[in-house]
Design a protein around this motif. Structure first.
Motif, PDB file in Angstrom:
ATOM      1  N   LEU A   6      71.319  31.213   3.432  1.00 12.22           N
ATOM      2  CA  LEU A   6      70.295  31.180   2.401  1.00 12.22           C
ATOM      3  C   LEU A   6      68.909  31.482   2.977  1.00 12.22           C
ATOM      4  O   LEU A   6      68.060  32.059   2.291  1.00 12.22           O
ATOM      5  CB  LEU A   6      70.260  29.805   1.729  1.00 12.22           C
ATOM      6  N   PRO A  21      70.625  37.224  -1.341  1.00  9.98           N
ATOM      7  CA  PRO A  21      71.791  36.875  -2.167  1.00  9.98           C
ATOM      8  C   PRO A  21      72.851  37.968  -2.215  1.00  9.98           C
ATOM      9  O   PRO A  21      74.049  37.674  -2.218  1.00  9.98           O
ATOM     10  CB  PRO A  21      71.171  36.625  -3.549  1.00  9.98           C
ATOM     11  N   SER A  37      77.342  34.984  -5.642  1.00  6.95           N
ATOM     12  CA  SER A  37      76.786  34.414  -4.408  1.00  6.95           C
ATOM     13  C   SER A  37      76.394  32.949  -4.613  1.00  6.95           C
ATOM     14  O   SER A  37      76.562  32.127  -3.712  1.00  6.95           O
ATOM     15  CB  SER A  37      75.571  35.230  -3.955  1.00  6.95           C
ATOM     16  N   TYR A  38      75.878  32.596  -5.809  1.00  7.23           N
ATOM     17  CA  TYR A  38      75.546  31.199  -6.087  1.00  7.23           C
ATOM     18  C   TYR A  38      76.799  30.327  -5.993  1.00  7.23           C
ATOM     19  O   TYR A  38      76.801  29.269  -5.352  1.00  7.23           O
ATOM     20  CB  TYR A  38      74.936  31.055  -7.480  1.00  7.23           C
ATOM     21  N   LEU A  53      66.089  22.945  -2.423  1.00 10.17           N
ATOM     22  CA  LEU A  53      65.587  23.798  -3.505  1.00 10.17           C
ATOM     23  C   LEU A  53      64.251  23.283  -4.036  1.00 10.17           C
ATOM     24  O   LEU A  53      63.323  24.058  -4.284  1.00 10.17           O
ATOM     25  CB  LEU A  53      66.619  23.867  -4.635  1.00 10.17           C
ATOM     26  N   ILE A 101      64.408  26.716   0.620  1.00 12.21           N
ATOM     27  CA  ILE A 101      65.234  27.861   0.260  1.00 12.21           C
ATOM     28  C   ILE A 101      64.417  28.787  -0.635  1.00 12.21           C
ATOM     29  O   ILE A 101      63.618  28.344  -1.460  1.00 12.21           O
ATOM     30  CB  ILE A 101      66.515  27.405  -0.466  1.00 12.21           C
ATOM     31  N   SER A 145      64.627  32.856  -4.998  1.00 15.24           N
ATOM     32  CA  SER A 145      65.713  33.634  -5.607  1.00 15.24           C
ATOM     33  C   SER A 145      67.011  32.833  -5.722  1.00 15.24           C
ATOM     34  O   SER A 145      67.940  33.257  -6.421  1.00 15.24           O
ATOM     35  CB  SER A 145      65.970  34.904  -4.789  1.00 15.24           C
ATOM     36  N   TRP A 146      67.066  31.667  -5.042  1.00 13.76           N
ATOM     37  CA  TRP A 146      68.273  30.831  -5.082  1.00 13.76           C
ATOM     38  C   TRP A 146      68.146  29.655  -6.047  1.00 13.76           C
ATOM     39  O   TRP A 146      69.020  28.795  -6.072  1.00 13.76           O
ATOM     40  CB  TRP A 146      68.577  30.287  -3.680  1.00 13.76           C
ATOM     41  N   GLN A 147      67.105  29.602  -6.858  1.00 15.20           N
ATOM     42  CA  GLN A 147      66.904  28.448  -7.728  1.00 15.20           C
ATOM     43  C   GLN A 147      68.040  28.250  -8.727  1.00 15.20           C
ATOM     44  O   GLN A 147      68.291  27.127  -9.186  1.00 15.20           O
ATOM     45  CB  GLN A 147      65.571  28.583  -8.476  1.00 15.20           C
ATOM     46  N   LEU A 195      70.994  28.083  -8.214  1.00 12.80           N
ATOM     47  CA  LEU A 195      72.045  27.228  -7.652  1.00 12.80           C
ATOM     48  C   LEU A 195      72.113  25.874  -8.352  1.00 12.80           C
ATOM     49  O   LEU A 195      73.182  25.246  -8.396  1.00 12.80           O
ATOM     50  CB  LEU A 195      71.794  26.990  -6.154  1.00 12.80           C
TER      51      LEU A 195
END
Length: 398
Positions: free
Chosen positions: A29, A34, A244-245, A301, A306, A309-311, A313
């Motif tokens: 991450l 992603p 990817s998530y 998060l 992180i 772009s990974w929020q 998750l």
């Protein structure tokens, strides 16, 4: 070694493996996009699917059938697994094609990962039965730690490597684990000193893997298809980002039941012991660790460690914590079917459970505009309920 000392070493090695693999997931991450993580996750899952089918639960049979000499059992397992690995090549090609990824670019990686991971998975029970307690612990801990080191170096020195860097790090770590199969076999026809006092000289007649090769393969196919179909369907239905998530959280949270399954049932099988109460405590402890892992991801998060772009998750966290926590309880009782004459019925029940998972995975896609988070709640709640039902069946069977 005394039983407590050996158990402690295996537990510490499993914890080190867990921490290293969890850190590798977080490293993805931090250092990779992603899209790159999504491609790596799909190729890794296909390699795992390939390896799992090729092994056909050979490590479990190797430990359950203590009446067969280790060297002879290992030769049988490796020869049959290599044959299945070759036969399954077209299946791996089809799975990779379904994912939409390049065959030329990613098939060699999937093949290498499957072959080397297969060797590492056999090296772990091999070391448990034939090597010292230190060696049995190191074979579990060293490869994941090496993967983290490779990942850090490649991420820093070769930032443009993308999915290739992740695949290289994972493949090299599996190769290191496979090296434990190269230890001398001269003394492998008798119990090693570290196990000689941990179980009775003659295993209980009830402990055996009496399933046919066809049933073991069918069970393995059902497990592998259910696990691989999840990411393939997610990738096809919702795109690379959503895959990817899901994939990265399954990799992180799925480590807890994986470590419980790899560390606890093999020790009980190698001793011919059930330990119902202790096994339940181990499963509950794994479930609590899974919840803790989910909280760590949530905190990362919220605190911005992180990338933004990974929020997304966050929507996957709670259902996957529930699912993988129940999987820990199930995994801690994984030795029971082989010690209570339930091996055949267990495989049949597991095949039915996997079929139910596939139905729940595929059926909601017929609905229009189904949100991926809603879909994962369907899959996770069904899976958690099924795993707890199987666990209850294990402990009630006499």
């Amino acid at each position: 070694l005394m039983p407590i000392a050996l158990s402690s070493r295996i537990a510490l090695a499993s914890a080190a493996s867990l921490c290293a693999q969890a850190f590798f997931g977080l490293l993805m991450l931090r250092l990779f996009s992603p899209a790159d993580v999504g491609r790596f996750t799909v190729v890794g899952q296909i390699g795992f699917f390939w390896m799992t089918l090729a092994l056909a639960q050979s490590p479990l049979s190797f430990l359950a059938n203590l009446h067969i000499a280790p060297a002879q059992a290992l030769r049988r397992a490796l020869v049959s697994s290599l044959r299945r690995w070759l036969v399954l090549l077209p299946v791996a090609v089809a799975a990779l094609w379904m994912s939409g990824l390049s065959l030329i670019q990613f098939l060699p990686w999937a093949a290498a990962m499957a072959l080397l991971q297969m060797a590492w998975y056999m090296a772990q029970p091999w070391a448990l039965r034939t090597a010292s307690g230190r060696s049995a612990a190191l074979v579990r801990a060293v490869p994941p730690i090496a993967a983290v080191m490779f990942g850090v170096v490649l991420g820093q020195l070769w930032p443009a490597s993308g999915a290739t860097g992740l695949l290289l790090a994972a493949t090299c770590s599996y190769a290191i684990g496979a090296m434990w199969l190269l230890q001398p076999t001269a003394a492998s026809d008798s119990p090693p000193p570290n196990l000689a006092h941990t179980h009775s000289p003659t295993p209980s007649p009830a402990q055996a893997d009496d399933r046919s090769a066809g049933l073991r393969l069918a069970h393995t196919v059902a497990d592998a298809v259910a696990g691989t179909a999840l990411l393939l369907v997610w990738h096809r239905a919702y795109g690379t980002a959503e895959a990817s998530y899901l994939g990265v959280l399954l990799r992180l949270l799925g480590l807890f039941p994986a470590v419980v399954h790899a560390a606890w049932p093999p020790l009980r099988l190698s001793r011919g012991q059930q330990r119902k109460a202790v096994s339940l405590w181990v499963g509950c402890a794994g479930a609590l660790c899974t919840a803790g892992g989910g909280l760590v991801v949530f905190a990362a998060l919220r605190w911005g460690w992180i990338a933004p772009s990974w929020q997304a998750l966050t929507g996957y966290l709670l259902p996957l914590v529930l699912w993988q926590g129940c999987a820990c309880v199930f995994a801690a009782l994984g030795h029971f079917p082989f010690q209570r004459g339930m091996a055949r019925k267990f495989s049949q029940a597991a095949i039915g459970f996997n079929a139910l998972q596939l139905i729940v995975l595929g059926a909601p896609l017929a609905l229009d505009a189904l949100a991926p988070v809603t879909h994962i709640w369907w899959v996770a709640s069904t899976s958690a309920t099924g795993l707890l039902a199987l666990a209850a069946w294990f402990i009630r069977k006499t």
